[in-house]
Design a protein around this motif. Structure first.
Motif, mmCIF file in Angstrom:
data_model
loop_
_atom_site.group_PDB
_atom_site.id
_atom_site.type_symbol
_atom_site.label_atom_id
_atom_site.label_comp_id
_atom_site.label_asym_id
_atom_site.label_seq_id
_atom_site.Cartn_x
_atom_site.Cartn_y
_atom_site.Cartn_z
ATOM 1 N N PRO A 72 -6.328 3.045 -1.236
ATOM 2 C CA PRO A 72 -7.081 4.309 -1.296
ATOM 3 C C PRO A 72 -6.261 5.494 -1.768
ATOM 4 O O PRO A 72 -6.825 6.489 -2.240
ATOM 5 N N ASP A 73 -4.940 5.412 -1.647
ATOM 6 C CA ASP A 73 -4.100 6.549 -2.023
ATOM 7 C C ASP A 73 -3.478 6.381 -3.405
ATOM 8 O O ASP A 73 -2.590 7.164 -3.788
ATOM 9 N N THR A 74 -3.918 5.356 -4.139
ATOM 10 C CA THR A 74 -3.427 5.142 -5.500
ATOM 11 C C THR A 74 -4.463 5.683 -6.471
ATOM 12 O O THR A 74 -5.644 5.373 -6.369
ATOM 13 N N ILE A 107 1.879 9.867 -15.484
ATOM 14 C CA ILE A 107 1.635 8.444 -15.248
ATOM 15 C C ILE A 107 2.904 7.826 -14.648
ATOM 16 O O ILE A 107 3.993 7.947 -15.217
ATOM 17 N N ASP A 108 2.737 7.151 -13.497
ATOM 18 C CA ASP A 108 3.881 6.529 -12.823
ATOM 19 C C ASP A 108 4.009 5.040 -13.130
ATOM 20 O O ASP A 108 5.102 4.478 -13.061
ATOM 21 N N ARG A 134 0.831 -1.204 0.000
ATOM 22 C CA ARG A 134 0.000 0.000 0.000
ATOM 23 C C ARG A 134 0.872 1.265 0.000
ATOM 24 O O ARG A 134 0.622 2.219 -0.742
ATOM 25 N N GLU A 135 1.884 1.264 0.859
ATOM 26 C CA GLU A 135 2.742 2.436 0.975
ATOM 27 C C GLU A 135 3.567 2.645 -0.292
ATOM 28 O O GLU A 135 3.779 3.780 -0.734
ATOM 29 N N ARG A 136 4.040 1.552 -0.884
ATOM 30 C CA ARG A 136 4.882 1.688 -2.058
ATOM 31 C C ARG A 136 4.093 2.181 -3.275
ATOM 32 O O ARG A 136 4.665 2.810 -4.176
ATOM 33 N N ALA A 139 4.441 -4.743 -9.659
ATOM 34 C CA ALA A 139 4.327 -3.320 -9.978
ATOM 35 C C ALA A 139 5.037 -2.456 -8.955
ATOM 36 O O ALA A 139 5.548 -1.375 -9.286
ATOM 37 N N ALA A 140 5.078 -2.936 -7.704
ATOM 38 C CA ALA A 140 5.726 -2.160 -6.636
ATOM 39 C C ALA A 140 7.227 -2.362 -6.591
ATOM 40 O O ALA A 140 7.919 -1.689 -5.819
ATOM 41 N N ALA A 141 7.740 -3.290 -7.404
ATOM 42 C CA ALA A 141 9.185 -3.580 -7.410
ATOM 43 C C ALA A 141 9.757 -3.172 -8.764
ATOM 44 O O ALA A 141 9.899 -3.989 -9.680
#
Length: 775
Positions: A34-36, A99-100, A4-6, A330-332
């Motif tokens: 929720p923060d994405t 876009i990230d 979530r944080e990443r 996706a987070a890595a």
């Protein structure tokens, strides 16, 4: 940091959100991140723009728990969190520069697409994606969802990493694009056009030239499609892949490896994706995936064997584990120069053999058999795993049996029993076709003796925190196959077949017809309103008042012509009408009128079907304009005139001697001519064909039935019956009048039955007159 944080604060672009994996991925992002921020590519379709389609997506079962947690206005709240970009893989808008992360789930998932379509989606779509990213100035981490089966026709252990091949994706893409034009050109060659036309004429000649032309062109298009499908399969297998799907996905990977430039690249390769283990809820699945058709066919008792290796690994993975792995990947973000590869599979750490899968399927259906249409339960077979050769022999026997049965049915006389046989035969032929298709497509997958290794994927999972392993784990060893298959997956995929069906509505006489003065009700005569043919109608007139010697001569002459009449009936109804009515040459119109008034008219009325009169009355009550549209001669159908507002019939010319010439005053309205007439007639009287009705009984009536919004096939021949079923038209059985006279009978006067015939027809005449008087 946890997942979530990443991913917090990231702006994520998703493709394929209306597909199986994309929908599950969107649900997880909206539920747990929720923060994405989510940007979704959604193609406008069916009159809905992309935003409307997304809102419809958010109302589906996958989002039910999420909607319940949000309460009132849940769909609005969720839709507000997703920015929709309208477009598809063929044409994307330029993507925002901030876009990230891109997760590309969209693609052609059919195993056997035409080769040009497979390349256009699975390779061309990636090219369009990179174009849109660079045009917008974004440099995101690109996560591409591929398939484990890009490994192709190999055996043994398959490691993660770049595929070992030297196939030139650009050359193959260019060749695939040319294949369409090559096939189109070949389909228009004179000899090929002649073959399409001959096949169409053999099937549809009675319906008319326009129907033949339409069918010939449909055959040409299907020929092109089949040729391109074969081209894809053959080219794939020549180069070492199972089919066009894995071939184009593999070359899509190679394109990204060559062209991703400064974009970090991750390729995720799931194996066979099936229903959810836990999220969004156990057993969630949409549509039929790879295994479901085989499972359901076995449960219905339709799969006696399958050409599979019993000890081959069947690599199945639940969809929520795939989604979790995609999120972890996706987070890595990998280094730009070193793309990351992850195979999401079960075969290495939790292998399931094909024999074991069969045992689970058999155990489940023996414990919970499917119902057999209210007649008990369906028994499932034991598979002998006799090998590909034996399975192929069984399949070929079924195909030969279907071919023989089909030829016999085509020559069977028209009857309700034959239509029931045709329905059963069509089911059998469909089952054989199903077995052939899935045997050909899946043979390579179910015989492949390979194991996908997931070392990198395991390392990715092991790097998760304990909390994330609990929430987002994707270890394939975390579940038991008996639980997943027999308690989660099989119940989910068979649930629709177990739902109780609503009882069929009770049959009622007539139909409910909406009042509409702009509607027509068009009726064919022979075989629809009355049980007769053109030849029978002729015989009523020529034999009803003849002495025995005259009847014998007429019957002898007719018998000599009968073979040619039967051939004309099967091929050219207009020629049949001209030939039969040519026999009226020299007849006295006044004498024929007398015979109709005294004898033959009563025979016609006694052969009018009671259901036909009831239906005409219902249309009149609804204010519809009733039309009798027939190729029969006008003087023969005169007794039926009170039924209709319009009678459109053939007319014979009269010579200078006052007798019939045997020639028609105009071409008979048959086949395509009926549809053209209706179009003109509707324009002249201000009728609405889309709200109109038409009733016919034979293949030659198909153009007329296609012309209206409410076609009805009445006691149809086999060709019309199948067309009606394929198009969802109404099919009705209108029984004949009990005790109706035969077509060829001794003189009614001579047998002393003239008075009886007139009396028996009185009720029908009264009904006809009554209907006519209603207007």
């Amino acid at each position: 940091m946890g997942l979530r944080e990443r991913l917090a604060g990231r702006r994520v672009f998703l493709t394929g959100v209306t597909g199986f994996v994309g929908e599950a991925l969107l649900e997880r992002l909206l539920s747990d991140f929720p923060d994405t921020r989510v940007v979704a590519l959604v193609r406008p379709r069916g009159g809905q723009d992309g935003a409307a389609r997304l809102r419809r997506q958010l109302r589906k079962p996958a989002f039910a728990a999420l909607r319940a947690s949000l309460g009132d206005g849940a769909v609005d709240q969720l839709a507000a969190r997703v920015e929709v970009l309208a477009g598809d893989l063929a044409s994307m808008p330029d993507l925002p520069s901030d876009i990230d992360l891109v997760i590309h789930c969209a693609g052609e998932v059919s195993f056997d697409p035409p080769i040009d379509e497979g390349f256009a989606t699975n390779l061309g779509g990636l090219q369009e994606l990179l174009r849109a990213l660079r045009a917008g100035g974004a440099s995101p981490h690109l996560v591409h969802v591929s398939t484990a089966y890009v490994a192709g026709l190999r055996s043994g252990h398959i490691a993660e990493g770049r595929l070992a091949h030297d196939v030139d994706w650009a050359a193959e893409q260019a060749s695939a694009a040319r294949a369409r034009q090559t096939a189109e050109d070949a389909s228009r060659a004179p000899e090929q056009s002649a073959a399409f036309l001959a096949d169409a004429q053999a099937k549809h000649l009675r319906a008319g030239a326009q129907t033949v032309s339409r069918d010939a062109e449909d055959r040409r298009r299907e020929w092109v499609r089949e040729r391109l499908v074969r081209a894809g399969a053959e080219r794939a297998q020549v180069l070492g892949w199972t089919d066009s799907y894995t071939f184009t996905k593999a070359l899509g990977e190679r394109y990204l490896e060559d062209e991703h430039g400064d974009l970090p690249l991750t390729i995720v390769r799931p194996s066979i994706i099936e229903s959810a283990l836990n999220r969004p809820f156990p057993g969630w699945i949409e549509g039929f995936k790879m295994a479901e058709p085989l499972i359901l066919a076995y449960g219905r008792g339709e799969f006696p064997d399958f050409p599979a290796s019993p000890d081959a690994v069947v690599d199945i993975i639940p969809v929520d584990l795939v989604v979790n792995a995609i999120l972890a990947a996706a987070a890595a973000t990998p280094p730009v120069e070193t793309p990351a590869y992850y195979t999401v599979c079960s075969g290495f750490r939790n292998p399931l053999l094909f024999r074991e899968l069969f045992e689970h399927v058999r155990a489940y259906f023996r414990a919970f058999p499917l119902p057999k249409r209210g007649r008990g339960d369906i028994a499932v077979p034991d598979w002998p795993f006799a090998g590909a050769r034996a399975a192929e022999a069984k399949l070929r026997n079924g195909e030969r049996a279907a071919a023989v049965a089909g030829r016999l049915l085509e020559h069977a006389p028209r009857s309700e029993k034959v239509r029931r046989w045709a329905t059963e035969f069509d089911r059998f032929e469909s089952r054989v076709g199903f077995l052939r298709r899935y045997s050909d497509i899946y043979r390579a997958y179910t015989k492949a003796e390979l194991v996908y290794v997931d070392d990198a994927t395991k390392a990715l999972h092991d790097a998760l925190s304990d909390a994330d392993k609990e929430l987002f784990g994707f270890d394939p060893a975390c579940y038991d196959w008996t639980h997943y298959l027999e308690e989660v997956h099989f119940p989910a995929v068979t649930s629709i077949l177990r739902k109780p069906r609503d009882p069929a509505p009770a049959r009622r006489a007539g139909v409910n017809l909406a009042a509409n003065p702009a509607a027509l009700a068009v009726f064919d005569l022979d075989g629809t309103l009355v049980t007769s043919t053109v030849i029978e109608s002729y015989l009523w007139l020529r034999l009803a008042d003849e002495a025995p010697g005259g009847r014998a001569r007429e019957l002898a002459g007719l018998a000599a012509k009968l073979p040619s009449y039967l051939r004309a009936e099967r091929t050219d109804r207009g020629h049949l009408i001209r030939s039969v009515y040519g026999r009226y040459a020299g007849a006295d119109p006044e004498e024929l009128a007398r015979i109709i008034d005294e004898v033959a008219g009563d025979i016609l009325l006694r052969r009018v079907k009671p259901a036909a009169i009831r239906r005409v009355r219902a249309h009149r009550d609804a204010g519809h304009r009733t039309v009798l549209l027939t190729g029969s001669v006008d003087f023969l159908v005169r007794p039926l005139a009170p039924l209709f507002d319009e009678v459109v019939a053939s007319r014979l010319t009269v010579g200078a001697d006052g007798r019939f010439t045997g020639k028609l005053a105009a071409s008979p309205l048959v086949g395509d001519a009926r549809a053209a007439f209706l179009d003109h007639f509707a324009g002249r009287v201000g009728a609405d064909l889309s709200a109109s009705w038409a009733y016919g009984d034979s293949q030659s009536d198909i153009p007329m039935l296609r012309a209206v919004g409410n076609p009805v096939a009445v006691n149809p021949d086999l060709a019309l019956f199948r067309t009606a079923k394929a198009n969802g038209w109404a099919v009705e059985e209108w029984p004949s009048t009990p005790g109706e006279p035969r077509a060829v009978a001794p003189s009614l006067r001579e047998r002393g039955l003239f008075h009886a015939a007139r009396t028996a027809a009185a009720q029908t005449r009264a009904a006809v007159t009554g209907v006519g008087g209603a207007r």
